[in-house]
Design an enzyme around this catalytic site. Structure first.
Site, short mmCIF file in Angstrom:
data_model
loop_
_atom_site.label_atom_id
_atom_site.label_comp_id
_atom_site.label_asym_id
_atom_site.label_seq_id
_atom_site.Cartn_x
_atom_site.Cartn_y
_atom_site.Cartn_z
N ASP A 12 3.82 0.06 -5.88
CA ASP A 12 3.68 -0.14 -4.44
C ASP A 12 3.03 -1.49 -4.18
O ASP A 12 2.31 -2.02 -5.03
CB ASP A 12 2.84 1.00 -3.85
CG ASP A 12 2.70 0.94 -2.35
OD1 ASP A 12 3.60 0.40 -1.67
OD2 ASP A 12 1.67 1.42 -1.85
N ASP A 14 1.43 -2.58 -0.71
CA ASP A 14 0.26 -2.49 0.17
C ASP A 14 -0.71 -1.45 -0.35
O ASP A 14 -0.36 -0.29 -0.53
CB ASP A 14 0.70 -2.14 1.60
CG ASP A 14 1.77 -3.09 2.11
OD1 ASP A 14 1.59 -4.31 1.93
OD2 ASP A 14 2.78 -2.62 2.65
N ASP A 147 -0.63 4.16 -3.56
CA ASP A 147 -1.86 4.64 -2.93
C ASP A 147 -1.61 5.75 -1.93
O ASP A 147 -2.56 6.34 -1.42
CB ASP A 147 -2.60 3.48 -2.24
CG ASP A 147 -1.81 2.90 -1.09
OD1 ASP A 147 -0.56 2.83 -1.17
OD2 ASP A 147 -2.42 2.48 -0.10
#
Length: 182
Positions: A12, A14, A147
């Site tokens: 990922d 961000d 996240d």
């Protein structure tokens, strides 16, 4: 004899490579200095707009306006050590690394800025390794580093490694994750 394919790692952007949370807080405080904010150490959950909206309903729209603004994604700071770790994984034999990121639905600035961020921070060779998708569970991979705390879809072929926000200490890896990463 079947040809063994490389281990495919989906990373990922961000919150894993780029520091979304710090930029959001700084942008919010700069644009709305008189409004209450959520300090990094008190941020909970994946969607910041929901936590801000719980403080005061009008704050939800204000926080969204921060990350939808031009320049937000382009100016995210790399998370310390994340880019080196990504390059190191990418250099491993029998491993291929892709940046698997979800664009905003209001994508006017987000998509182009994510590409420019990758080019500026990782170089043009990583531009061919970007996967933009709203649903990461449809991408074939062996390991997803993310996240987002609620990726539980059974379609996900990758083993999920959930990263906690940088301000919170991470738990010991799950036994299965630790074995996979060895």
């Amino acid at each position: 004899m079947a040809v063994k394919r490389p281990v495919r790692v989906l990373v990922d952007m961000d919150g894993v490579l780029a520091d979304f949370e710090s930029a959001l807080l700084q942008g919010f405080r700069r644009r709305f200095p008189g409004d209450p904010h959520v300090p990094l150490e008190q941020r909970r959950g994946f969607l910041a707009n929901e936590q801000y909206g719980a403080l005061r309903p009008d704050l939800e729209e204000k926080v969204v306006s921060v990350y939808e603004a031009p320049g937000f994604f382009l100016n995210l700071e790399p998370i310390p050590g994340a880019l080196d770790a990504l390059r190191e994984m990418n250099a491993m034999q029998d491993t291929e690394v892709f940046i698997c990121t979800s664009p905003l639905l209001k994508y006017d600035h987000c998509v182009g800025e994510k590409y420019r961020w990758v080019e500026q921070n990782l170089g043009p060779e990583f531009l061919e390794r970007i996967i933009l998708t709203r649903d990461k569970t449809v991408v074939t991979g062996d390991l997803l580093i993310d996240d987002k705390d609620n990726i539980q879809d059974p379609k996900l072929g990758a083993h999920l490694v959930h990263l906690l926000p940088q301000s919170a200490p991470g738990p010991a890896p799950h036994q299965e994750t630790a074995a996979f990463l060895e």
